[in-house]
Design a protein around this motif. Structure first.
Motif, PDB file in Angstrom:
ATOM      1  N   MET A  86       5.546  -2.277   4.274  1.00 40.29           N
ATOM      2  CA  MET A  86       4.683  -1.118   4.536  1.00 40.29           C
ATOM      3  C   MET A  86       3.300  -1.574   5.002  1.00 40.29           C
ATOM      4  O   MET A  86       2.724  -1.016   5.941  1.00 40.29           O
ATOM      5  N   LYS A  89       3.487  -2.653   8.539  1.00 38.48           N
ATOM      6  CA  LYS A  89       3.593  -1.500   9.444  1.00 38.48           C
ATOM      7  C   LYS A  89       2.228  -0.841   9.640  1.00 38.48           C
ATOM      8  O   LYS A  89       1.869  -0.451  10.752  1.00 38.48           O
ATOM      9  N   ILE A  90       1.474  -0.697   8.545  1.00 38.88           N
ATOM     10  CA  ILE A  90       0.147  -0.071   8.638  1.00 38.88           C
ATOM     11  C   ILE A  90      -0.761  -0.914   9.529  1.00 38.88           C
ATOM     12  O   ILE A  90      -1.491  -0.390  10.374  1.00 38.88           O
ATOM     13  N   GLN A  93       0.370  -0.440  13.136  1.00 38.28           N
ATOM     14  CA  GLN A  93       0.077   0.907  13.629  1.00 38.28           C
ATOM     15  C   GLN A  93      -1.423   1.120  13.809  1.00 38.28           C
ATOM     16  O   GLN A  93      -1.857   1.811  14.729  1.00 38.28           O
ATOM     17  N   GLY A 240      -6.901  -0.124   7.675  1.00 40.69           N
ATOM     18  CA  GLY A 240      -6.057   0.550   6.693  1.00 40.69           C
ATOM     19  C   GLY A 240      -6.693   0.803   5.334  1.00 40.69           C
ATOM     20  O   GLY A 240      -6.696   1.936   4.838  1.00 40.69           O
ATOM     21  N   TYR A 648       0.287   5.626   5.741  1.00 41.17           N
ATOM     22  CA  TYR A 648       1.104   5.321   6.920  1.00 41.17           C
ATOM     23  C   TYR A 648       1.498   6.589   7.669  1.00 41.17           C
ATOM     24  O   TYR A 648       1.422   6.655   8.905  1.00 41.17           O
ATOM     25  N   GLN A 652       0.502   7.512  11.468  1.00 43.56           N
ATOM     26  CA  GLN A 652       1.527   7.869  12.445  1.00 43.56           C
ATOM     27  C   GLN A 652       1.232   9.229  13.074  1.00 43.56           C
ATOM     28  O   GLN A 652       1.397   9.407  14.286  1.00 43.56           O
TER      29      GLN A 652
END
Length: 814
Positions: A86, A89-90, A93, A240, A648, A652
């Motif tokens: 996770m 991914k953050i 992104q 983040g 997240y 998104q």
């Protein structure tokens, strides 16, 4: 101990191949890796001075080895893997969003020129290039193996020695800083939850801030002017952890306030007077004789009716501002470590540069970063920070702006309101200045990371999988900046940076956008010291004995074994039995560890460090403590996972919004080209939106019938629920019978009709152009007025993009 200390080193990666275990499964390397990703949870344990000694630090590294053991499959290990995924991914992104936001900012300004009929066709082509997608099938732009190795060396050096990037950030122009910041914040140190990268990034910040304090002569302008340094600090807060903090602390407060759409807390006397005059006009049809607008805010404030309104509003406004301030102060422990560490550096540098500066003056600089650059922008524009779903209405937006001004006045030394109409809020500043001063000082009370950074850096030389995802244009842009400033960055011919920059040669030109696909670039040092004997190095640098190493390894392996075989955790722990059970298991890894740790127990007995007759009491106690900690850790991991899932999703959603913006711009640009004759190259003059050249008219006539899309039907409830209808005057009991239809007869033109069930003809019908909506967005007009309802401009653009302008639905973008 020779079996435990033999180390072989791969020169290219510097990876530790063995330390008494099979290749690539060294407890030591995992211990240090675990420590590098850990938030110092041991700092308050074992009742002592925390991380004050290096001997203690190394011990902590070993005890953490079991926390992230890749060979363990218990619930904690699975949760940690999910959490790491996770976080990755953050981080990825966040970089995509940063790049998209830059594109949207660029296109905002360029589309404005189109709207104002002031853009030539060659400029349209520049805009179009920003809307090209990556070509997933092209790999021609990849550097060859030799270049990849050179870039791997260069970017390892830049990442691990932050002083170079710090100097470069000070040398580049304001127009160059965003591109460099993208590479620094989201690529070079892009793993936002990995402590080594975070530590190095903060070290770079310290270098930059120190230079800023050294070169700025005016105390009051420090960190406040729009400079590359201030842009860096703002960009850092958008990563983040900063986004997560803002969402968890401010989101509920702001949403509660936004729901109170009718609560008007405007305190500017001139605007309050305007409200009163509008009410009189509505009541009487015209203004009564003698009622005129005051010439100044001071004059309006003397109006008894204005005063009657201002009193309750000021009281309510200060109550809300107090509640915001209390929430922020109570969130001290949630503020990300990096934000607090930067505050600490600001305080430290201010005291050194300005020893006579007052406590309030120092706090004002800290507040200038924490409030001005971090918290207040999110309060003023919560939609841009993904804290709210819709755009705040006029009244809540005014309230949020006033709250931010009050907080900023409080953080400014504190200073009192500059605008006359804000002077009545001065009691808020007076009542809270001690409180906020204490909070800003408390922000600075965090430990340094230099000790663990040393071990992180040491680990980097013994690790083969340091990898960054970087685009060719990021590489070439950084390369060009390094070459441009190399004489300042590295004046000596023997400087490692100069050697690498010379070897890699001139920077190639930027590749087309469609070819600018990310590359996985492995980083490694060309100048790492050969690691002849890891144990000896640890011992000499940290005053650790061979028996300490043996003890710590044994403890780490026992914790791993009990995690793999939970039924062995029965108290009191029987260490010989645990070793025997593992040594006779069906799993080869468990067998190897069981045999290994059985031998280690024997060596510890021979050395007099542990005794069988007391059941290895001390070792058992420490293993039990570690297992208890791991139980607590699982709860924390699950809590953090839950929090980051929300972050997240928000990131998104913002990514989807940015994509819809780009699709709107793409549709608009295509529409302009259709209207202007499909981009005839011979027409080099400026092209206006309204220009309808003969060929363009033919295109429109040809495409009108074939293009017709819709009508698409939307219910009032659906549009209201999704925030597209921002305000409505339709009575609630009639909303079930209201619906809208939208059709698109030609590209960029939409017919919006408001219907009442059972009626043949629409109540209202408007012809809406895409450029009308974009122009409203340019002018920061939030709402589109359709008499009975008001639509959110940005959400309506998203709806039209999704419904009519998608590549998949039409051949609109060829």
């Amino acid at each position: 101990m020779s079996a435990h200390t033999s180390v072989m080193t791969d020169r290219r990666s510097g990876m530790i191949q063995s330390l008494g275990f099979s290749q690539s499964s060294s407890v030591v390397s995992r211990a240090v890796a675990a420590a590098a990703a850990n938030n110092h949870h041991h700092s308050t344990r074992r009742g002592g001075s925390g991380r004050s000694s290096k001997r203690y630090s190394v011990s902590a590294f070993y005890s953490m080895a079991a926390e992230q053991d890749v060979e363990v499959e218990d619930d904690l290990a699975q949760a940690q893997r999910t959490l790491r995924d996770m976080k990755s991914k953050i981080s990825a992104q966040s970089k995509k969003n940063f790049m998209l936001e830059r594109d949207v900012r660029f296109l905002d300004s360029r589309i404005a020129l189109l709207i104002q009929n002031r853009m030539a066709l060659d400029e349209q082509n520049e805009v179009a290039s920003h809307l090209e997608e990556n070509d997933e099938d092209s790999d021609d732009h990849y550097p060859d193996d030799r270049k990849m190795q050179q870039y791997g060396n260069l970017f390892f050096l830049l990442q691990s020695e932050p002083r170079h990037i710090a100097t470069l950030c000070r040398l580049v122009s304001l127009s160059e800083i965003d591109t460099l910041l993208q590479t620094v914040m989201f690529t070079l140190y892009g793993n936002q939850y990995e402590s080594r990268e975070e530590h190095l990034l903060l070290t770079m910040f310290q270098n930059v801030l120190a230079a800023q304090f050294e070169t700025t002569s005016e105390f009051t302008s420090l960190l406040r002017a729009n400079t590359p340094v201030s842009r860096m600090m703002t960009t850092y807060t958008r990563r983040g952890p900063g986004q997560s903090y803002l969402k968890s602390v401010l989101s509920d407060k702001i949403n509660d306030l936004i729901e109170q759409k009718s609560v008007n807390l405007q305190i500017n006397p001139l605007k309050v007077q305007e409200e009163l005059m509008e009410e009189l006009e509505r009541q009487h049809g015209e203004l009564p004789p003698g009622v005129t607008k005051s010439a100044s805010s001071e004059a309006a404030a003397e109006d008894p009716q204005v005063q009657a309104r201002l009193g309750p509003r000021l009281k309510k406004l200060m109550e809300i501002a107090n509640s915001f301030l209390t929430t922020i102060i109570d969130s001290l422990d949630q503020v990300p470590y990096g934000i607090r560490w930067i505050c600490k550096q600001i305080r430290s540098l201010t005291k050194r540069k300005y020893p006579d500066a007052s406590e309030y003056a120092i706090s004002s600089l800290i507040g200038g970063f924490f409030f001005l650059r971090f918290v207040n922008p999110a309060i003023v524009t919560p939609q841009a920070y993904m804290l709210v779903d819709g755009i705040p209405g006029n009244n809540p937006r005014t309230t949020l702006t006033l709250i931010a001004k009050m907080l900023q006045n409080l953080a400014n030394k504190p200073s009192y309101a500059k605008e006359t109409y804000m002077i009545p809020t001065n009691p808020f500043v007076e009542n809270n200045k001690r409180r906020v001063n204490q909070f800003l000082n408390d922000l600075c009370e965090v430990g340094d990371f230099y000790e663990s950074l040393e071990m992180d850096q040491y680990m980097a030389l013994s690790k083969k999988d340091i990898m960054i995802s970087i685009t060719p244009n990021e590489i070439y842009n950084t390369q060009a900046l390094l070459q441009q400033h190399i004489d300042v960055l590295a004046s000596s011919d023997v400087d490692h940076l100069r050697i690498l920059v010379t070897e890699v040669g001139p920077a190639p030109p930027q590749v087309p956008r469609k070819d600018n696909k990310p590359i996985e670039l492995p980083l490694f040092s060309r100048w790492e010291m050969p690691i002849q004997d890891l144990t000896t190095t640890l011992m000499s640098e940290n005053n650790i004995t061979q028996n300490d190493i043996l003890y710590m390894e044994a403890k780490a392996i026992f914790v791993q074994l009990i995690r793999s075989l939970p039924y062995l955790a029965r108290q009191p722990l029987n260490l010989p039995q645990i070793a025997e059970t593992a040594g006779t298991a069906n799993d080869a890894q468990l067998v190897r560890k069981g045999i290994k740790v059985k031998e280690m127990l024997r060596e510890l007995e021979e050395a007099g460090v542990a005794e069988r007759r007391d059941g290895y009491r001390l070792l058992v106690e420490e293993i039990t403590q570690e297992l208890a900690h791991l139980g607590d850790l699982k709860v924390k991991v699950m809590e953090e996972m839950h929090s980051l899932e929300s972050v997240y999703k928000t990131i998104q959603d913002h990514n989807n919004y940015l994509h819809s913006q780009l699709e709107s711009y793409k549709a608009y640009l295509q529409n302009v080209r259709i209207q202007s004759g499909g981009g005839d190259k011979s027409n080099k003059k400026q092209v206006g939106i309204g220009v309808q050249v003969a060929e363009g008219m033919k295109v429109k006539q040809k495409t009108a019938k074939s293009h017709m899309q819709g009508p698409v039907k939307f219910t009032h409830q659906q549009l209201e629920r999704e925030g597209i209808i921002a305000q409505t005057e339709v009575p609630e009991y009639r909303r079930n019978n209201i619906y809208l239809t939208i059709s698109s007869p030609i590209p960029g033109t939409f017919i919006i009709s408001l219907h009442y069930k059972g009626r043949d003809k629409p109540i209202l019908e408007i012809d809406l152009k895409l450029d009308d909506l974009l122009e409203k967005q340019q002018d920061n007009v939030q709402l589109l007025d359709l008499e009975y309802i008001k639509l959110s401009v940005s959400k309506t653009l998203q709806l039209l993009t999704k419904t009519f302008m998608s590549n998949k639905k039409t051949g609109f973008f060829s």
